[in-house]
Design a protein around this motif. Structure first.
Motif, PDB file in Angstrom:
ATOM      1  N   ARG A 154       0.815  -1.178   0.029  1.00 18.04           N
ATOM      2  CA  ARG A 154      -0.023   0.125  -0.073  1.00 18.04           C
ATOM      3  C   ARG A 154       0.793   1.324   0.183  1.00 18.04           C
ATOM      4  O   ARG A 154       2.080   1.177   0.289  1.00 18.04           O
ATOM      5  N   ASP A 155       0.320   2.389  -0.554  1.00 15.83           N
ATOM      6  CA  ASP A 155       1.099   3.446  -0.242  1.00 15.83           C
ATOM      7  C   ASP A 155       1.547   3.828   1.158  1.00 15.83           C
ATOM      8  O   ASP A 155       0.830   3.527   2.058  1.00 15.83           O
ATOM      9  N   CYS A 156       2.649   4.325   1.387  1.00 18.63           N
ATOM     10  CA  CYS A 156       3.377   4.629   2.565  1.00 18.63           C
ATOM     11  C   CYS A 156       4.158   5.629   2.489  1.00 18.63           C
ATOM     12  O   CYS A 156       4.956   6.203   1.476  1.00 18.63           O
ATOM     13  N   ILE A 157       4.666   6.088   3.766  1.00 18.22           N
ATOM     14  CA  ILE A 157       5.597   7.158   4.039  1.00 18.22           C
ATOM     15  C   ILE A 157       6.861   6.315   4.722  1.00 18.22           C
ATOM     16  O   ILE A 157       6.624   5.358   5.684  1.00 18.22           O
ATOM     17  N   VAL A 158       8.007   6.351   4.168  1.00 20.33           N
ATOM     18  CA  VAL A 158       9.148   5.790   4.531  1.00 20.33           C
ATOM     19  C   VAL A 158       9.939   6.659   5.348  1.00 20.33           C
ATOM     20  O   VAL A 158      10.454   7.837   4.716  1.00 20.33           O
ATOM     21  N   VAL A 159      10.175   6.361   6.774  1.00 16.43           N
ATOM     22  CA  VAL A 159      10.941   7.287   7.599  1.00 16.43           C
ATOM     23  C   VAL A 159      12.102   6.603   8.200  1.00 16.43           C
ATOM     24  O   VAL A 159      12.185   5.893   8.557  1.00 16.43           O
ATOM     25  N   VAL A 160      13.113   7.408   7.700  1.00 14.85           N
ATOM     26  CA  VAL A 160      14.568   6.989   7.891  1.00 14.85           C
ATOM     27  C   VAL A 160      14.942   7.662   9.175  1.00 14.85           C
ATOM     28  O   VAL A 160      15.395   8.849   9.293  1.00 14.85           O
ATOM     29  N   LYS A 161      15.153   6.734  10.186  1.00  8.86           N
ATOM     30  CA  LYS A 161      15.501   7.360  11.520  1.00  8.86           C
ATOM     31  C   LYS A 161      16.919   6.832  11.760  1.00  8.86           C
ATOM     32  O   LYS A 161      17.684   7.456  12.757  1.00  8.86           O
ATOM     33  N   SER A 162      17.472   6.044  11.023  1.00 11.68           N
ATOM     34  CA  SER A 162      18.864   5.588  11.139  1.00 11.68           C
ATOM     35  C   SER A 162      19.766   6.840  10.844  1.00 11.68           C
ATOM     36  O   SER A 162      19.508   7.709  10.152  1.00 11.68           O
ATOM     37  N   THR A 163      21.142   6.918  11.508  1.00 16.27           N
ATOM     38  CA  THR A 163      21.737   7.986  11.154  1.00 16.27           C
ATOM     39  C   THR A 163      22.673   7.624   9.785  1.00 16.27           C
ATOM     40  O   THR A 163      23.362   6.802   9.734  1.00 16.27           O
ATOM     41  N   VAL A 164      22.395   8.748   8.807  1.00 22.62           N
ATOM     42  CA  VAL A 164      22.903   8.445   7.732  1.00 22.62           C
ATOM     43  C   VAL A 164      23.514   9.677   7.298  1.00 22.62           C
ATOM     44  O   VAL A 164      23.330  10.830   7.427  1.00 22.62           O
ATOM     45  N   PRO A 165      24.345   9.319   5.986  1.00 27.83           N
ATOM     46  CA  PRO A 165      25.155  10.837   5.560  1.00 27.83           C
ATOM     47  C   PRO A 165      24.231  11.315   4.446  1.00 27.83           C
ATOM     48  O   PRO A 165      23.333  10.743   4.214  1.00 27.83           O
ATOM     49  N   VAL A 166      24.686  12.309   4.284  1.00 27.52           N
ATOM     50  CA  VAL A 166      23.822  13.602   3.393  1.00 27.52           C
ATOM     51  C   VAL A 166      23.716  12.963   2.323  1.00 27.52           C
ATOM     52  O   VAL A 166      24.538  12.580   1.492  1.00 27.52           O
TER      53      VAL A 166
END
Length: 441
Positions: free
Chosen positions: A112-124
């Motif tokens: 289904r349509d969704c919002i993916v939230v990246v909470k992991s610490t990641v480079p720009v």
């Protein structure tokens, strides 16, 4: 809202439990079936105050579930939070392999349509990269919107830091997605900062690098204080009254550790080099911290005239109190330096001994109490400032030691109580030593 959380480490599990606590329906997904089985039994695989209590409560009330099945976990998810680890690679940059695998698993199973939230610490730039990865591997005709939502949790207070956060950063180029994530967090009643994705990614690294630099700065000052005969605690207090500086993270000691500061400073330094932007301040932050972690060993060598055949008691193994996390803990370097110098090491930690054994191995002996560790010791190191160490009956501890010598790497003992002990040598960080000789001797 129906939320799925990828990863059940400190960040993922704390986030999932807290979102359930404020009323959302949460499913936590992890490929480690052993961990999932533990969680289903109401047992937390990590030590974190209040975590297990809220885990059990929300599981019983039907708002929190755990699964190793991506298909099951993603079936109804309208928001998917990715909170997997981004450990440090050999060259200092963030290892995105777990994140990439999570994105691939998500692409295969989202329906289904969704919002993916990246909470992991990641480079720009990572969110943009992940979106392209997701879109290229989607199995179903669904719409994906991306949000960068970095975490600011501290081990030992992760629940408190989630429920009463200083701020929530929401980085997205889609207004609707930003509003939806604000709605998810609104029951927490904390300030929001809405920004673009790349700025949100940078905020996390900039925050941790600044705090690490502040720690290294005060440790540099502490070394000057020792040489000059000043007291770093008074110096830090005087600095902290200045509102531009503040008192937080001005505690001198044996350096920072843990899962965030060491790797995030190095990752930001790697980014600066990659972009051709010199950032020598970060290099010095790392150098000071590396040097500070062996401070107690250097002091002990000087005082004892060498360590071969000496017994050293170590109190504390985890990188900070109220956690069993051993990642980049100063105790690792201290233990290895002591044993390499020929010392016999007896260590005690209230909760981290099992994890410490996996990292340090059997080169040191793990004891069941501070008193056992101190028995027959030529010197005692305080490495982690557990509250129970602050409350120790020092006089009783000194009685079982071979020599009444304490090196306090966290300045956590009360000097007035120490002076009442009679014969003692106490060496704090950045402050004058306390050397008392019993008048009857």
């Amino acid at each position: 809202m129906k939320v799925a959380v990828f990863g059940t480490g400190y960040v993922g599990l704390s986030t999932g439990v807290c979102l359930a606590e404020i009323g959302h329906e949460v499913v936590c997904i992890d490929v480690d079936e052993r961990k999932i089985d533990l969680l289903k039994e109401g047992k937390s695989p990590i030590y974190e105050p209040r975590l297990e209590e809220l885990l059990i409560k929300n599981s019983i009330e039907g708002r929190l579930a755990f699964t190793a099945s991506h298909q099951q976990g993603l079936r109804e998810a309208e928001i998917v939070i990715i909170a997997v680890g981004t450990p440090q690679s050999d060259d200092g940059q963030a290892d995105l392999s777990f994140l990439e695998q999570a994105a691939k698993d998500l692409a295969r199973h989202i329906v289904r349509d969704c919002i993916v939230v990246v909470k992991s610490t990641v480079p720009v730039g990572t969110n943009e990269y992940l979106k392209q990865l997701l879109l290229g591997q989607l199995k179903n005709n669904v719409e994906i919107k991306m949000v960068s939502n970095p975490e600011f949790l501290r081990q030992g207070s992760a629940i408190q830091d989630t429920m009463k956060a200083d701020r929530i950063i929401i980085g997205s180029d889609d207004e609707g997605a930003s509003e939806k994530i604000q709605e998810m967090y609104r029951p927490l009643n904390v300030p929001f900062l809405l920004t673009d994705v790349r700025s949100a990614e940078m905020i996390k690294y900039a925050s941790n690098a600044f705090l690490a630099t502040k720690i290294s700065f005060i440790n540099g000052i502490s070394n000057l204080c020792e040489a000059a005969g000043a007291d770093v605690e008074d110096v830090a207090k005087g600095m902290g009254y200045d509102k531009r500086i503040g008192s937080a993270f001005l505690n001198a000691g044996i350096g920072y550790g843990g899962s965030c500061f060491p790797k995030d400073v190095k990752a930001l330094l790697h980014t600066s080099r990659e972009l051709g932007v010199p950032f020598s301040l970060l290099e010095e932050t790392i150098a000071i911290n590396d040097h500070q972690q062996e401070l107690l060993v250097r002091k002990a060598m000087k005082r004892l005239g060498g360590l071969k055949g000496k017994k050293i008691a170590m109190l504390g193994l985890s990188f900070k109190p109220n956690t069993d996390d051993m990642r980049e803990a100063p105790s690792i370097k201290i233990a290895k330096s002591l044993t390499a110098s020929g010392a016999d090491v007896a260590a005690f930690d209230p909760v981290a001994a099992s994890n410490a054994r996996k990292v340090i191995g059997d080169a040191i002996t793990y004891m069941d109490s501070a008193m056992e560790a101190a028995k027959g010791a030529d010197a005692l190191f305080i490495v982690t400032e557990w509250e129970e160490f602050r409350l120790l009956e020092i006089a009783s501890l000194l009685e079982v030691m071979k020599q009444p010598i304490i090196f306090d790497g966290r300045n956590c003992l009360d000097e007035a109580a120490l002076k009442a002990c009679g014969t003692i040598e106490y060496y704090p960080v950045g402050r004058p030593a306390v050397i008392m000789k019993d008048k009857n001797i």
